[in-house]
Design a protein around this motif. Structure first.
Motif, PDB file in Angstrom:
ATOM      1  N   GLY A 144     -23.014   0.106  -2.191  1.00  0.00           N
ATOM      2  CA  GLY A 144     -23.031  -0.228  -0.862  1.00  0.00           C
ATOM      3  C   GLY A 144     -23.749  -1.866  -0.719  1.00  0.00           C
ATOM      4  N   GLY A 145     -24.617  -2.171  -1.444  1.00  0.00           N
ATOM      5  CA  GLY A 145     -25.153  -3.438  -1.647  1.00  0.00           C
ATOM      6  C   GLY A 145     -24.125  -4.207  -2.119  1.00  0.00           C
ATOM      7  N   TYR A 146     -23.428  -4.058  -3.178  1.00  0.00           N
ATOM      8  CA  TYR A 146     -22.422  -4.859  -3.771  1.00  0.00           C
ATOM      9  C   TYR A 146     -21.315  -5.321  -2.608  1.00  0.00           C
ATOM     10  CZ  TYR A 146     -18.733  -6.941  -7.010  1.00  0.00           C
ATOM     11  OH  TYR A 146     -18.007  -7.577  -7.574  1.00  0.00           O
ATOM     12  N   VAL A 147     -20.787  -4.181  -1.932  1.00  0.00           N
ATOM     13  CA  VAL A 147     -19.785  -4.404  -1.079  1.00  0.00           C
ATOM     14  C   VAL A 147     -20.592  -5.394   0.253  1.00  0.00           C
ATOM     15  CG1 VAL A 147     -18.466  -3.423   0.926  1.00  0.00           C
ATOM     16  CG2 VAL A 147     -18.660  -2.417  -1.262  1.00  0.00           C
ATOM     17  N   SER A 154     -34.484  -2.717  -3.938  1.00  0.00           N
ATOM     18  CA  SER A 154     -33.775  -1.626  -3.443  1.00  0.00           C
ATOM     19  C   SER A 154     -33.255  -1.573  -2.120  1.00  0.00           C
ATOM     20  CB  SER A 154     -34.503  -0.478  -3.733  1.00  0.00           C
ATOM     21  OG  SER A 154     -34.499  -0.375  -5.161  1.00  0.00           O
ATOM     22  N   LEU A 155     -34.355  -1.860  -1.121  1.00  0.00           N
ATOM     23  CA  LEU A 155     -34.119  -1.958   0.169  1.00  0.00           C
ATOM     24  C   LEU A 155     -32.970  -2.990   0.453  1.00  0.00           C
ATOM     25  CD1 LEU A 155     -37.922  -1.764   1.778  1.00  0.00           C
ATOM     26  CD2 LEU A 155     -36.115   0.053   1.852  1.00  0.00           C
ATOM     27  N   ILE A 156     -33.072  -4.137  -0.016  1.00  0.00           N
ATOM     28  CA  ILE A 156     -31.965  -5.057   0.011  1.00  0.00           C
ATOM     29  C   ILE A 156     -30.590  -4.952  -0.210  1.00  0.00           C
ATOM     30  CG2 ILE A 156     -31.096  -7.522  -0.709  1.00  0.00           C
ATOM     31  CD1 ILE A 156     -33.885  -8.383  -0.803  1.00  0.00           C
ATOM     32  N   ILE A 157     -30.362  -3.983  -1.142  1.00  0.00           N
ATOM     33  CA  ILE A 157     -29.206  -3.705  -1.752  1.00  0.00           C
ATOM     34  C   ILE A 157     -28.537  -2.430  -1.137  1.00  0.00           C
ATOM     35  CG2 ILE A 157     -29.297  -4.691  -4.228  1.00  0.00           C
ATOM     36  CD1 ILE A 157     -29.666  -1.625  -5.001  1.00  0.00           C
ATOM     37  N   GLN A 158     -29.618  -1.591  -0.336  1.00  0.00           N
ATOM     38  CA  GLN A 158     -29.326  -0.632   0.502  1.00  0.00           C
ATOM     39  C   GLN A 158     -28.937  -1.095   1.859  1.00  0.00           C
ATOM     40  OE1 GLN A 158     -32.360   2.535   0.477  1.00  0.00           O
ATOM     41  NE2 GLN A 158     -31.774   3.142  -1.580  1.00  0.00           N
ATOM     42  N   GLY A 159     -28.936  -2.528   2.190  1.00  0.00           N
ATOM     43  CA  GLY A 159     -28.777  -2.991   3.542  1.00  0.00           C
ATOM     44  C   GLY A 159     -29.904  -2.877   4.420  1.00  0.00           C
ATOM     45  N   ARG A 160     -31.019  -2.625   3.929  1.00  0.00           N
ATOM     46  CA  ARG A 160     -32.134  -2.262   4.880  1.00  0.00           C
ATOM     47  C   ARG A 160     -33.070  -3.743   4.983  1.00  0.00           C
ATOM     48  NH1 ARG A 160     -34.651   3.121   2.733  1.00  0.00           N
ATOM     49  NH2 ARG A 160     -36.386   2.534   4.073  1.00  0.00           N
TER      50      ARG A 160
END
Length: 646
Positions: A320-323, A216-222
């Protein structure tokens, strides 16, 4: 943004769809099964009643005698949401003022006002949540929670709209703000991540949500937080973990101020993804499925996003993660493809109302978005204020089938509807009036009609209505209000209304009503107001007569008979009194003529006699004879006194 398709056929289809969702209510106690009628009342209320039927006196209280009042439930009028109406009205008025200044770029000001709107909504959400926690009644608690959900969706949609259409983004690279939006409104596994990072314990992978939190953190860009969590794994020093950690560490991040062009960044990004793909193809991570999943996400593998979509309530969580891992340099206009790809992942609730609105926003279909948010049960607050914001920002353009610009009509119709709704509340009508005034020319005309129908509960409220009407140049309200006061027999209120309205015709009408009422036996109204009216009395002769006549009564009651007599004679000789009032003026001289000490001189007595003869038809019979006799007696006394004085 050019949005076509605002045709009558399209609107008809939408209204038909809306009618499919209409609710049916069963009238209670089988009443009104036949011979029913309906009448609209003020506001969104109507009354259902049986048509006139012959009812015997012995019939008693039956269902045929019932009257059913039906009204729309106004969510905005519950006490906890009153703050929303008042606070947002201030922002609305500020927005109109900023929009009037066409000589400068107002984009920054629009963005600040948009953030103020969102701040107000967040405050309302907090208030609703606090009230729900303190509430003991289950039904009320559920209602408060449902209201909080509505406004949570409102703030979420507004925030995205702000990013896409209101905020001035350098280079139009929207990804950082899109990731911020996802993190703010869809905080998946945030609490677990905070607990694990605070504990800093090796072997954190034993936590059942460890890997879901990392993903989840990765796909949120964190990315930094995800790397910190990977360091807490027991095998974090292994070669496989170091490969993944290094790939995360070296991930390029585009920055408009970074000194490289978007084309150069694209080359660097694709080179980095090629390295990640090489690691994945080497099969070195085949025995570690979660690390393999992370690498598949990093290269933008669509099937990797498909494999995790079931863990999230909706595709918004993945947007957000997909973009981020497919086209991190995307501009706002390029988000529609990403939205379509994420919506096709098969996530739960893919066809929710919120999904439809956000999808329309990402595709730039503001017309569809406005239609959808009108279906929300917030009584039009959201659709009105967001449409008004987009209209003034110049981002909204709606064309009909003939390519005629309908944008202003759409905005005005929403503002007018919302303003009319707010005016239904007894304490908020001033707020509603400010919305109607912002939509000339129809708004002021509608405001006049609604103001004239406001219940005049007190003279204080009447004066407030007059003040607001003058503020917005609604001169017709004064005429209607004065007529209503006179019709209700409240002549004093009519006089006060006329004085505040500064209308000569109103003053004349109210003064005539007061004088006729006095002739019929009613007391003089609004004596205090008349005594302090000052220059207002000069607006009309009848009002001046009423004011001076009221002053005459004050002097007479204070036993200042000489001053009262002098004032009465001046009223008689001025000849401003209407015909119906001459009898009253002449008869008022009788007690003064019969006073112990003469208060009228012989000259003044002759004036009274002259007036009596000239208006012989208005005062006849015994009253006229008594007045002549009193004048004769007074002349006998005053002639002798005048001779002594000479």
């Amino acid at each position: 943004m050019n949005i076509s398709g605002f045709s009558s056929n399209g609107l008809m289809e939408k209204h038909l769809k809306r009618s499919d969702r209409a609710k049916t209510f069963v009238l209670p106690n089988k009443c009104f099964e036949k011979h029913i009628a309906c009448a609209w009342r003020r506001g969104n209320n109507f009354t259902i009643y049986p048509r006139s039927q012959t009812v015997s006196k012995n019939q008693g209280n039956t269902s045929d005698n019932k009257i059913l009042k039906v009204r729309q439930e106004i969510l905005l009028f519950i006490p906890i949401l009153r703050k929303l109406i008042n606070d947002s009205n201030g922002v609305f008025l500020s927005l109109q003022k900023v929009a009037e200044n066409t000589n400068s770029d107002n984009q920054v000001e629009f963005w600040k006002l948009s953030r103020q709107y969102r701040s107000i909504v967040r405050s309302i959400i907090e208030n609703l949540q606090e009230a729900a926690e303190e509430e003991s009644d289950a039904l009320t608690k559920n209602s408060l929670n449902s209201y909080a959900t509505i406004f949570y969706s409102i703030e979420c949609i507004w925030h995205l709209c702000e990013i896409l259409f209101i905020k001035n983004i350098p280079g139009d690279v929207v990804l950082p703000f899109l990731l911020e939006w996802v993190c703010c409104h869809f905080p998946s596994h945030d609490q677990t991540a905070a607990q694990l990072l605070e504990a800093r314990e090796r072997g954190s992978e034993d936590h059942p949500e460890y890997w879901n939190t990392v993903v989840s953190l990765i796909i949120q860009g964190r990315i930094d937080d995800a790397r910190d969590l990977l360091r807490l794994h027991s095998d974090s020093e292994s070669a496989e973990f170091k490969l993944v950690a290094n790939s995360l560490r070296t991930m390029p991040v585009y920055n408009i101020y970074g000194g490289i062009s978007s084309g150069e960044f694209t080359i660097v990004w694709k080179h980095w993804q090629a390295e990640c793909r090489a690691i994945l193809n080497s099969q070195s991570l085949s025995s570690l499925p979660y690390l393999q999943l992370i690498m598949r996400l990093l290269i933008g593998d669509y099937t990797a996003f498909e494999s995790i979509c079931s863990k999230y309530p909706s595709w918004f969580y993945l947007l957000g993660g997909y973009v981020l891992f497919t086209r991190p340099w995307s501009r706002r206009r390029e988000l529609a493809d990403a939205a379509a790809a994420c919506a096709g992942l098969g996530a739960a609730h893919a066809h929710s109302h919120l999904n439809t609105v956000i999808r329309a926003l990402l595709e730039g279909d503001l017309h569809q978005m406005i239609y959808e948010i009108q279906q929300m049960s917030d009584n039009g607050w959201f659709a009105t204020h967001l449409t008004d914001m987009l209209y003034h920002c110049g981002k909204l353009q709606v064309l009909d089938e003939h390519q005629t610009d309908m944008t202003k009509r759409l905005r005005d119709s929403l503002v007018l509807e919302y303003g009319s709704l707010v005016m239904e509340h007894g304490a908020l009508w001033c707020t509603g009036l400010s919305y109607l005034a912002a939509c000339p020319p129809e708004g002021p005309r509608r405001a006049e009609l609604l103001l004239e129908r406001l219940p005049l509960d007190s003279e204080e409220k009447a004066m407030r209505i007059i003040a607001e009407a003058k503020k917005y140049d609604l001169l017709g309200v004064a005429r209607g209000g004065g007529a209503r006061w006179r019709g209700a027999g409240r002549v004093g209120a009519a006089l006060a209304w006329a004085g505040r309205a500064r209308g000569a015709g109103l003053c004349a009408g109210a003064a005539h009503a007061a004088l006729r009422g006095y002739c019929a036996g009613a007391p003089l109204p609004a004596a205090d107001m008349l005594l302090s009216a000052g220059p207002t009395l000069l607006m009309d002769d009848t009002l001046l007569l009423l004011g001076k006549y009221s002053d005459f009564h004050r002097l007479y009651n204070n036993k200042e008979f000489k001053k009262a007599a002098k004032l009465l004679i001046s009223l008689i000789t001025s000849k401003i009194a209407p015909e119906y009032f001459w009898e009253t003026l002449l008869l008022d001289t009788l007690p003064l003529l019969e006073s112990e000490e003469p208060v009228f001189s012989s000259t003044e007595t002759y004036e009274i006699l002259l007036c009596l003869e000239l208006r012989a038809k208005l005062l006849t019979g015994e009253k006229a004879d008594l007045l002549r006799l009193a004048c004769a007696r007074n002349l006998a006394r005053t002639v002798l006194l005048d001779g002594v004085e000479e």
